[in-house]
Design a protein around this motif. Structure first.
Motif, mmCIF file in Angstrom:
data_model
loop_
_atom_site.group_PDB
_atom_site.id
_atom_site.type_symbol
_atom_site.label_atom_id
_atom_site.label_comp_id
_atom_site.label_asym_id
_atom_site.label_seq_id
_atom_site.Cartn_x
_atom_site.Cartn_y
_atom_site.Cartn_z
ATOM 1 N N SER A 20 -8.413 -2.272 0.052
ATOM 2 C CA SER A 20 -9.065 -1.844 -1.197
ATOM 3 C C SER A 20 -10.272 -0.956 -0.901
ATOM 4 O O SER A 20 -10.455 0.088 -1.541
ATOM 5 C CB SER A 20 -9.518 -3.057 -2.020
ATOM 6 O OG SER A 20 -8.417 -3.730 -2.543
ATOM 7 N N ASP A 21 -11.102 -1.377 0.042
ATOM 8 C CA ASP A 21 -12.269 -0.563 0.423
ATOM 9 C C ASP A 21 -11.839 0.783 0.970
ATOM 10 O O ASP A 21 -12.442 1.816 0.674
ATOM 11 C CB ASP A 21 -13.130 -1.296 1.456
ATOM 12 C CG ASP A 21 -13.898 -2.464 0.871
ATOM 13 O OD1 ASP A 21 -14.010 -2.560 -0.376
ATOM 14 O OD2 ASP A 21 -14.375 -3.302 1.665
ATOM 15 N N HIS A 57 -3.340 6.747 -3.323
ATOM 16 C CA HIS A 57 -3.065 5.463 -2.668
ATOM 17 C C HIS A 57 -2.984 4.420 -3.770
ATOM 18 O O HIS A 57 -3.863 4.374 -4.640
ATOM 19 C CB HIS A 57 -4.217 5.073 -1.739
ATOM 20 C CG HIS A 57 -4.367 5.935 -0.540
ATOM 21 N ND1 HIS A 57 -3.997 5.526 0.719
ATOM 22 C CD2 HIS A 57 -4.867 7.184 -0.401
ATOM 23 C CE1 HIS A 57 -4.265 6.486 1.586
ATOM 24 N NE2 HIS A 57 -4.793 7.503 0.919
ATOM 25 N N LEU A 112 -2.455 0.241 -4.222
ATOM 26 C CA LEU A 112 -2.299 -1.104 -3.678
ATOM 27 C C LEU A 112 -1.912 -1.997 -4.856
ATOM 28 O O LEU A 112 -2.627 -2.053 -5.856
ATOM 29 C CB LEU A 112 -3.597 -1.579 -3.032
ATOM 30 C CG LEU A 112 -3.622 -3.012 -2.490
ATOM 31 C CD1 LEU A 112 -2.574 -3.212 -1.405
ATOM 32 C CD2 LEU A 112 -5.021 -3.356 -1.969
ATOM 33 N N HIS A 148 -5.537 7.846 -12.242
ATOM 34 C CA HIS A 148 -5.525 6.530 -11.597
ATOM 35 C C HIS A 148 -5.306 5.425 -12.636
ATOM 36 O O HIS A 148 -4.549 4.476 -12.383
ATOM 37 C CB HIS A 148 -6.810 6.306 -10.812
ATOM 38 C CG HIS A 148 -6.980 7.278 -9.682
ATOM 39 N ND1 HIS A 148 -8.174 7.456 -9.029
ATOM 40 C CD2 HIS A 148 -6.118 8.153 -9.102
ATOM 41 C CE1 HIS A 148 -8.037 8.378 -8.094
ATOM 42 N NE2 HIS A 148 -6.799 8.815 -8.130
ATOM 43 N N VAL A 157 -6.420 -7.521 1.955
ATOM 44 C CA VAL A 157 -6.577 -6.880 0.651
ATOM 45 C C VAL A 157 -7.951 -6.216 0.506
ATOM 46 O O VAL A 157 -8.048 -5.066 0.066
ATOM 47 C CB VAL A 157 -6.310 -7.872 -0.496
ATOM 48 C CG1 VAL A 157 -6.756 -7.306 -1.838
ATOM 49 C CG2 VAL A 157 -4.836 -8.225 -0.534
ATOM 50 N N ASP A 158 -9.009 -6.908 0.874
ATOM 51 C CA ASP A 158 -10.347 -6.323 0.729
ATOM 52 C C ASP A 158 -10.513 -5.081 1.598
ATOM 53 O O ASP A 158 -11.071 -4.081 1.152
ATOM 54 C CB ASP A 158 -11.433 -7.351 1.073
ATOM 55 C CG ASP A 158 -11.557 -8.447 0.028
ATOM 56 O OD1 ASP A 158 -11.070 -8.261 -1.114
ATOM 57 O OD2 ASP A 158 -12.145 -9.493 0.358
ATOM 58 N N ILE A 171 -3.890 -3.521 -7.753
ATOM 59 C CA ILE A 171 -5.077 -4.119 -7.153
ATOM 60 C C ILE A 171 -6.144 -3.045 -6.961
ATOM 61 O O ILE A 171 -7.299 -3.245 -7.297
ATOM 62 C CB ILE A 171 -4.732 -4.799 -5.814
ATOM 63 C CG1 ILE A 171 -3.713 -5.914 -6.053
ATOM 64 C CG2 ILE A 171 -5.997 -5.321 -5.124
ATOM 65 C CD1 ILE A 171 -3.070 -6.452 -4.799
ATOM 66 N N GLN A 172 -5.737 -1.884 -6.445
ATOM 67 C CA GLN A 172 -6.659 -0.762 -6.259
ATOM 68 C C GLN A 172 -5.869 0.538 -6.264
ATOM 69 O O GLN A 172 -4.780 0.595 -5.698
ATOM 70 C CB GLN A 172 -7.404 -0.902 -4.927
ATOM 71 C CG GLN A 172 -8.550 0.053 -4.753
ATOM 72 C CD GLN A 172 -9.619 -0.185 -5.801
ATOM 73 O OE1 GLN A 172 -9.758 0.600 -6.728
ATOM 74 N NE2 GLN A 172 -10.345 -1.271 -5.692
ATOM 75 N N ILE A 185 -9.163 2.459 0.212
ATOM 76 C CA ILE A 185 -8.718 3.279 -0.917
ATOM 77 C C ILE A 185 -9.914 3.759 -1.736
ATOM 78 O O ILE A 185 -9.974 4.926 -2.137
ATOM 79 C CB ILE A 185 -7.712 2.496 -1.784
ATOM 80 C CG1 ILE A 185 -6.406 2.274 -1.002
ATOM 81 C CG2 ILE A 185 -7.434 3.218 -3.092
ATOM 82 C CD1 ILE A 185 -5.432 1.320 -1.658
ATOM 83 N N LEU A 186 -10.878 2.899 -1.973
ATOM 84 C CA LEU A 186 -12.075 3.279 -2.734
ATOM 85 C C LEU A 186 -12.892 4.369 -2.042
ATOM 86 O O LEU A 186 -13.561 5.157 -2.705
ATOM 87 C CB LEU A 186 -12.967 2.064 -2.972
ATOM 88 C CG LEU A 186 -12.589 1.151 -4.112
ATOM 89 C CD1 LEU A 186 -13.501 -0.068 -4.141
ATOM 90 C CD2 LEU A 186 -12.634 1.883 -5.439
ATOM 91 N N HIS A 246 0.889 -1.163 0.000
ATOM 92 C CA HIS A 246 0.000 0.000 0.000
ATOM 93 C C HIS A 246 0.926 1.212 0.000
ATOM 94 O O HIS A 246 1.604 1.491 0.980
ATOM 95 C CB HIS A 246 -0.883 -0.017 1.251
ATOM 96 C CG HIS A 246 -1.777 1.162 1.383
ATOM 97 N ND1 HIS A 246 -2.452 1.427 2.549
ATOM 98 C CD2 HIS A 246 -2.121 2.155 0.519
ATOM 99 C CE1 HIS A 246 -3.185 2.520 2.402
ATOM 100 N NE2 HIS A 246 -2.986 2.983 1.177
#
Length: 151
Positions: free
Chosen positions: A113-114, A57, A59, A32, A109-110, A47-48, A116-117, A11
């Motif tokens: 990812s969340d 950010h 990932l 992005h 990871v999830d 990944i994200q 970052i989203l 990250h």
């Protein structure tokens, strides 16, 4: 073992120089995507990717043939060159000199990812980049000297 294998997830976080809000909502999707393409070209599958007006950010899975410092330098350099001609207010764009890099376990990871989203929502509630980075550093147990954290 004749084959070299790795699964190192990173990250990566860095801001614009002086946290200037160059990264408008209009610029972010293309930036992005560009950052993701740059990571792919380095053998570091994204990944994200996300962020807000003053920071990003990323990932990604770190290639076994490149260091985090090399990835960061290449991503920042390429994206800085890419963004400057994108608009009249972007010709003075630059990234901060430093970065934060945090290891991420596969089971996280999830969650990351969340996180970052949901950057826009997170920062809409008044959390600054400085506060966010301090919290990430504390969560990772990383010591830092505030005098050298910002540029």
């Amino acid at each position: 073992m004749p084959q070299s294998l790795s699964n190192i997830l990173v990250h990566l976080v860095f801001s614009t120089k002086d946290r200037v809000c160059f990264l408008t909502e209009e610029v972010q999707p293309d930036l992005h995507a560009y950052l993701g393409g740059t990571l792919k070209s380095l053998g570091c599958p994204p990944i994200q990717i996300g962020g807000v007006e003053d920071h990003v950010h990323l990932l990604f899975a770190l290639s076994r043939t490149i260091t985090i410092a090399q990835v960061t330098e290449k991503v920042k350099s390429a994206s800085s060159k890419w963004i400057k001609p994108r608009g009249p207010g972007l010709q003075n764009f630059s990234w901060q000199a430093g970065y934060g890099a945090f290891s991420v376990g596969q089971s996280e990871v999830d969650r990351v990812s969340d996180y970052i989203l949901n950057q826009a929502h997170h920062h809409h509630h008044g959390i600054t980049f400085q506060e966010e980075l301090r919290a990430l550093l504390a969560e990772a147990g990383m010591a830092f000297d505030e005098r050298y954290l910002w540029d």
